[in-house]
Motif scaffolding. Sequence first.
Motif, PDB file in Angstrom:
ATOM      1  N   ILE A  98       5.297  68.235  25.702  1.00  0.00           N
ATOM      2  CA  ILE A  98       4.326  68.213  26.808  1.00  0.00           C
ATOM      3  C   ILE A  98       3.714  66.820  26.945  1.00  0.00           C
ATOM      4  O   ILE A  98       3.587  66.270  28.049  1.00  0.00           O
ATOM      5  CB  ILE A  98       3.213  69.265  26.569  1.00  0.00           C
ATOM      6  CG1 ILE A  98       3.735  70.668  26.854  1.00  0.00           C
ATOM      7  CG2 ILE A  98       1.979  68.964  27.412  1.00  0.00           C
ATOM      8  CD1 ILE A  98       3.802  71.024  28.325  1.00  0.00           C
ATOM      9  N   MET A  99       3.322  66.217  25.817  1.00  0.00           N
ATOM     10  CA  MET A  99       2.692  64.894  25.861  1.00  0.00           C
ATOM     11  C   MET A  99       3.679  63.837  26.369  1.00  0.00           C
ATOM     12  O   MET A  99       3.314  62.957  27.152  1.00  0.00           O
ATOM     13  CB  MET A  99       2.191  64.520  24.455  1.00  0.00           C
ATOM     14  CG  MET A  99       1.371  63.248  24.432  1.00  0.00           C
ATOM     15  SD  MET A  99      -0.107  63.357  25.450  1.00  0.00           S
ATOM     16  CE  MET A  99      -0.191  61.714  26.110  1.00  0.00           C
ATOM     17  N   THR A 100       4.938  63.954  25.933  1.00  0.00           N
ATOM     18  CA  THR A 100       5.960  63.013  26.411  1.00  0.00           C
ATOM     19  C   THR A 100       6.142  63.132  27.921  1.00  0.00           C
ATOM     20  O   THR A 100       6.225  62.130  28.642  1.00  0.00           O
ATOM     21  CB  THR A 100       7.298  63.280  25.699  1.00  0.00           C
ATOM     22  OG1 THR A 100       7.085  63.248  24.286  1.00  0.00           O
ATOM     23  CG2 THR A 100       8.338  62.233  26.077  1.00  0.00           C
ATOM     24  N   ALA A 101       6.176  64.367  28.419  1.00  0.00           N
ATOM     25  CA  ALA A 101       6.350  64.599  29.859  1.00  0.00           C
ATOM     26  C   ALA A 101       5.164  64.070  30.652  1.00  0.00           C
ATOM     27  O   ALA A 101       5.324  63.427  31.697  1.00  0.00           O
ATOM     28  CB  ALA A 101       6.541  66.092  30.128  1.00  0.00           C
ATOM     29  N   LEU A 102       3.945  64.315  30.164  1.00  0.00           N
ATOM     30  CA  LEU A 102       2.749  63.840  30.870  1.00  0.00           C
ATOM     31  C   LEU A 102       2.653  62.314  30.807  1.00  0.00           C
ATOM     32  O   LEU A 102       2.194  61.666  31.756  1.00  0.00           O
ATOM     33  CB  LEU A 102       1.490  64.491  30.285  1.00  0.00           C
ATOM     34  CG  LEU A 102       1.374  66.005  30.532  1.00  0.00           C
ATOM     35  CD1 LEU A 102       0.219  66.603  29.735  1.00  0.00           C
ATOM     36  CD2 LEU A 102       1.183  66.301  32.018  1.00  0.00           C
ATOM     37  N   ALA A 103       3.092  61.728  29.678  1.00  0.00           N
ATOM     38  CA  ALA A 103       3.131  60.263  29.577  1.00  0.00           C
ATOM     39  C   ALA A 103       4.115  59.688  30.596  1.00  0.00           C
ATOM     40  O   ALA A 103       3.853  58.650  31.218  1.00  0.00           O
ATOM     41  CB  ALA A 103       3.528  59.845  28.166  1.00  0.00           C
ATOM     42  N   LEU A 104       5.249  60.373  30.810  1.00  0.00           N
ATOM     43  CA  LEU A 104       6.207  59.942  31.830  1.00  0.00           C
ATOM     44  C   LEU A 104       5.595  60.050  33.220  1.00  0.00           C
ATOM     45  O   LEU A 104       5.815  59.196  34.079  1.00  0.00           O
ATOM     46  CB  LEU A 104       7.471  60.809  31.734  1.00  0.00           C
ATOM     47  CG  LEU A 104       8.606  60.518  32.718  1.00  0.00           C
ATOM     48  CD1 LEU A 104       9.102  59.090  32.574  1.00  0.00           C
ATOM     49  CD2 LEU A 104       9.754  61.503  32.533  1.00  0.00           C
ATOM     50  N   LYS A 105       4.790  61.079  33.445  1.00  0.00           N
ATOM     51  CA  LYS A 105       4.168  61.266  34.769  1.00  0.00           C
ATOM     52  C   LYS A 105       3.179  60.154  35.106  1.00  0.00           C
ATOM     53  O   LYS A 105       3.124  59.703  36.246  1.00  0.00           O
ATOM     54  CB  LYS A 105       3.467  62.631  34.831  1.00  0.00           C
ATOM     55  CG  LYS A 105       4.383  63.745  35.280  1.00  0.00           C
ATOM     56  CD  LYS A 105       3.628  64.858  35.945  1.00  0.00           C
ATOM     57  CE  LYS A 105       4.568  65.823  36.633  1.00  0.00           C
ATOM     58  NZ  LYS A 105       5.058  65.374  37.919  1.00  0.00           N
ATOM     59  N   ILE A 106       2.391  59.718  34.134  1.00  0.00           N
ATOM     60  CA  ILE A 106       1.372  58.701  34.445  1.00  0.00           C
ATOM     61  C   ILE A 106       1.839  57.283  34.124  1.00  0.00           C
ATOM     62  O   ILE A 106       1.134  56.317  34.426  1.00  0.00           O
ATOM     63  CB  ILE A 106       0.035  58.974  33.718  1.00  0.00           C
ATOM     64  CG1 ILE A 106       0.190  58.904  32.203  1.00  0.00           C
ATOM     65  CG2 ILE A 106      -0.554  60.294  34.148  1.00  0.00           C
ATOM     66  CD1 ILE A 106      -1.119  58.970  31.454  1.00  0.00           C
ATOM     67  N   GLY A 107       3.025  57.142  33.512  1.00  0.00           N
ATOM     68  CA  GLY A 107       3.574  55.808  33.280  1.00  0.00           C
ATOM     69  C   GLY A 107       3.106  55.147  32.002  1.00  0.00           C
ATOM     70  O   GLY A 107       2.904  53.935  31.966  1.00  0.00           O
ATOM     71  N   LEU A 108       2.934  55.918  30.935  1.00  0.00           N
ATOM     72  CA  LEU A 108       2.592  55.323  29.639  1.00  0.00           C
ATOM     73  C   LEU A 108       3.846  54.734  28.998  1.00  0.00           C
ATOM     74  O   LEU A 108       4.932  55.300  29.122  1.00  0.00           O
ATOM     75  CB  LEU A 108       2.015  56.398  28.706  1.00  0.00           C
ATOM     76  CG  LEU A 108       0.537  56.760  28.830  1.00  0.00           C
ATOM     77  CD1 LEU A 108       0.233  57.949  27.937  1.00  0.00           C
ATOM     78  CD2 LEU A 108      -0.339  55.599  28.443  1.00  0.00           C
TER      79      LEU A 108
END
Length: 348
Positions: A98-108
Amino acid sequence: MNPYVLAILLSSLGLGTTLTFASSHWLLAWMGLEINTLAIIPLMAQHHHPRAVEATTKYFLTQATAAAMILFASTTNAWITGEWDINNMSHPLATTMIMTALALKIGLAPMHFWMPEVLQGLDLLTGLIMSTWQKLAPFALIIQVAPTIDPTLLTSLGLLSTLIGGWGGLNQTQLRKILAYSSIAHMGWMIIILQYTPQLTLIALGTYIFMTSAAFLTLKMASTTKINTLTMTWSKSPILATTTALTLLSLGGLPPLTGFMPKWLILQELAKQELPLTATIMALAALLSLYFYLRLCYAMTLTISPSTTNSITPWRTLTTQSTIPLALSTTIALGLLPITPAVLTLTT
């Protein structure tokens, strides 16, 4: 674009973000993120320029990948625990996905590669929406699942984002790419402190939104997207050039401007948590970002025309843009530091 279509798309953007804010169930949160993505895609491709279409395609593919990962991770968590509730993420595999996916969404970083390229292909107002509004829904989910995420993962993402956001912007000449790397660096500051004090993440997010809005609206007002056209800003509008230089320094985090507030509070909190090495690396990474902000300030205020520029000069072009949002966001981006105690009181 037809005003009715534009109204539908903007209201869908608001609806998607509100759905994610209000949801406690992963499927509803996923639905909000999808509505958000589908609403901004026509806005991104509205000019039918090849670069805009390319940017839209890249954005759609990355967001679709992240949404699929969120759906897969939440289904995995529900399979293991029998719970779809966002606050009941207990399995480490599901929370990491989940954290990896959300990081991909916001561009981390290291999932940041799409962001500079996508932002470069957009017009400034759509880029403003993507840099600010599109961060809100994923951040709401990150804040909710943060207590269950491995602290090492959050720290690694934060440090990597600030370092890459600083290094990546050093050799850029396109202003939108510079603002994209600036966004990556600011996201790192927000993520690093999330596990200790989520209130500081919200303060950093709020100040970032106002400072970035001021920067994008200024570039829109000056009709400039490259560093070499910034040199004409002083001739066209000295006051605008002055406030823009201060806004860029605020983004860099210099006192006595608003941008100093979140960095100061985050470094203070990291020191309280007995993480001096992390705080030192963050402070040094902020200097990298400050270098390219100073480079922009130099181009705007210390380089006067006529200069050797290969670009078409937008000489004293009349603008139809409303100046009230620009004035408001610039004022907030420059003058909130004295009320830091009041901001802290509101968030505690």
